[in-house]
Design a protein around this motif. Structure first.
Motif, PDB file in Angstrom:
ATOM      1  N   ARG A 179       3.014  15.167  17.406  1.00  0.00           N
ATOM      2  CA  ARG A 179       2.609  15.253  16.000  1.00  0.00           C
ATOM      3  C   ARG A 179       3.043  14.001  15.229  1.00  0.00           C
ATOM      4  N   LEU A 180       4.287  13.575  15.456  1.00  0.00           N
ATOM      5  CA  LEU A 180       4.787  12.375  14.774  1.00  0.00           C
ATOM      6  C   LEU A 180       4.002  11.140  15.183  1.00  0.00           C
ATOM      7  N   LEU A 181       3.715  11.019  16.460  1.00  0.00           N
ATOM      8  CA  LEU A 181       2.963   9.864  16.955  1.00  0.00           C
ATOM      9  C   LEU A 181       1.569   9.803  16.342  1.00  0.00           C
ATOM     10  N   ARG A 182       0.881  10.911  16.356  1.00  0.00           N
ATOM     11  CA  ARG A 182      -0.488  10.950  15.828  1.00  0.00           C
ATOM     12  C   ARG A 182      -0.505  10.790  14.305  1.00  0.00           C
ATOM     13  N   GLY A 183       0.415  11.455  13.621  1.00  0.00           N
ATOM     14  CA  GLY A 183       0.482  11.328  12.166  1.00  0.00           C
ATOM     15  C   GLY A 183       0.874   9.929  11.739  1.00  0.00           C
ATOM     16  N   SER A 184       1.800   9.327  12.467  1.00  0.00           N
ATOM     17  CA  SER A 184       2.229   7.960  12.153  1.00  0.00           C
ATOM     18  C   SER A 184       1.077   6.978  12.269  1.00  0.00           C
ATOM     19  N   ALA A 185       0.239   7.158  13.274  1.00  0.00           N
ATOM     20  CA  ALA A 185      -0.916   6.262  13.450  1.00  0.00           C
ATOM     21  C   ALA A 185      -1.847   6.350  12.242  1.00  0.00           C
ATOM     22  N   ILE A 186      -2.067   7.554  11.745  1.00  0.00           N
ATOM     23  CA  ILE A 186      -2.932   7.725  10.566  1.00  0.00           C
ATOM     24  C   ILE A 186      -2.331   7.011   9.356  1.00  0.00           C
ATOM     25  N   PHE A 187      -1.043   7.236   9.126  1.00  0.00           N
ATOM     26  CA  PHE A 187      -0.422   6.631   7.950  1.00  0.00           C
ATOM     27  C   PHE A 187      -0.244   5.122   8.100  1.00  0.00           C
ATOM     28  N   ASP A 188      -0.055   4.630   9.313  1.00  0.00           N
ATOM     29  CA  ASP A 188      -0.021   3.175   9.536  1.00  0.00           C
ATOM     30  C   ASP A 188      -1.361   2.558   9.170  1.00  0.00           C
ATOM     31  N   ASP A 189      -2.450   3.213   9.584  1.00  0.00           N
ATOM     32  CA  ASP A 189      -3.784   2.701   9.265  1.00  0.00           C
ATOM     33  C   ASP A 189      -4.069   2.770   7.774  1.00  0.00           C
ATOM     34  N   LEU A 190      -3.651   3.854   7.133  1.00  0.00           N
ATOM     35  CA  LEU A 190      -3.818   3.959   5.683  1.00  0.00           C
ATOM     36  C   LEU A 190      -3.044   2.861   4.964  1.00  0.00           C
ATOM     37  N   PHE A 191      -1.807   2.645   5.400  1.00  0.00           N
ATOM     38  CA  PHE A 191      -0.984   1.607   4.796  1.00  0.00           C
ATOM     39  C   PHE A 191      -1.675   0.249   4.901  1.00  0.00           C
ATOM     40  N   GLU A 192      -2.209  -0.063   6.071  1.00  0.00           N
ATOM     41  CA  GLU A 192      -2.912  -1.338   6.259  1.00  0.00           C
ATOM     42  C   GLU A 192      -4.114  -1.442   5.331  1.00  0.00           C
ATOM     43  N   PHE A 233      -4.699   0.148   2.423  1.00  0.00           N
ATOM     44  CA  PHE A 233      -4.297   0.001   1.026  1.00  0.00           C
ATOM     45  C   PHE A 233      -3.657  -1.361   0.766  1.00  0.00           C
ATOM     46  N   SER A 234      -2.924  -1.879   1.732  1.00  0.00           N
ATOM     47  CA  SER A 234      -2.306  -3.190   1.564  1.00  0.00           C
ATOM     48  C   SER A 234      -3.352  -4.283   1.453  1.00  0.00           C
ATOM     49  N   ARG A 235      -4.413  -4.178   2.232  1.00  0.00           N
ATOM     50  CA  ARG A 235      -5.486  -5.179   2.182  1.00  0.00           C
ATOM     51  C   ARG A 235      -6.211  -5.145   0.846  1.00  0.00           C
ATOM     52  N   GLY A 260       0.777  -1.228   0.000  1.00  0.00           N
ATOM     53  CA  GLY A 260       0.000   0.000   0.000  1.00  0.00           C
ATOM     54  C   GLY A 260       0.808   1.276   0.000  1.00  0.00           C
ATOM     55  N   LEU A 261       2.115   1.190  -0.052  1.00  0.00           N
ATOM     56  CA  LEU A 261       2.937   2.388   0.027  1.00  0.00           C
ATOM     57  C   LEU A 261       2.805   3.272  -1.215  1.00  0.00           C
ATOM     58  N   HIS A 262       2.558   2.657  -2.359  1.00  0.00           N
ATOM     59  CA  HIS A 262       2.443   3.435  -3.595  1.00  0.00           C
ATOM     60  C   HIS A 262       1.277   4.422  -3.509  1.00  0.00           C
ATOM     61  N   ALA A 263       0.152   3.988  -2.981  1.00  0.00           N
ATOM     62  CA  ALA A 263      -1.004   4.882  -2.841  1.00  0.00           C
ATOM     63  C   ALA A 263      -0.685   6.031  -1.895  1.00  0.00           C
ATOM     64  N   ILE A 264       0.033   5.750  -0.823  1.00  0.00           N
ATOM     65  CA  ILE A 264       0.410   6.797   0.130  1.00  0.00           C
ATOM     66  C   ILE A 264       1.364   7.790  -0.527  1.00  0.00           C
ATOM     67  N   GLU A 265       2.283   7.301  -1.335  1.00  0.00           N
ATOM     68  CA  GLU A 265       3.174   8.200  -2.088  1.00  0.00           C
ATOM     69  C   GLU A 265       2.358   9.187  -2.921  1.00  0.00           C
TER      70      GLU A 265
END
Length: 91
Positions: free
Chosen positions: A71-84, A86-88, A28-33
């Protein structure tokens, strides 16, 4: 940042450059890019419908907290969830 090791190259934002150099082809990293590109460069190159919502979330995180670690903690959680998510979709 100017003169940084990683920065925009051509029509690619810094995140795209980092991924191209350091990360193998990962689900799912391509979609996040593409989302980050559309937010950063504001050129709608990929026309990702998610970009406006993610941009609003990031803006809200920055407005709510001035602490970089939070900010990093909260933003990372959002992008971790997005990655999951898109990967699914790719499976």
């Amino acid at each position: 940042m100017f003169d940084a090791e990683f920065t925009h190259e051509g029509d690619r934002c810094t995140f795209e450059v980092l991924v191209a150099r350091l990360v193998p082809d990962v689900g799912g990293l391509h979609a996040i890019e593409e989302i980050i590109h559309d937010i950063d460069l504001k050129d709608s190159k990929f026309e990702r419908t998610e970009a406006a919502g993610i941009d609003a979330l990031i803006t809200g995180i920055c407005a709510r907290s001035k602490d970089d670690d939070e900010r990093l903690l909260r933003g990372s959680a959002i992008f971790d969830d997005l990655f999951e998510s898109f990967s699914r979709r790719r499976r």
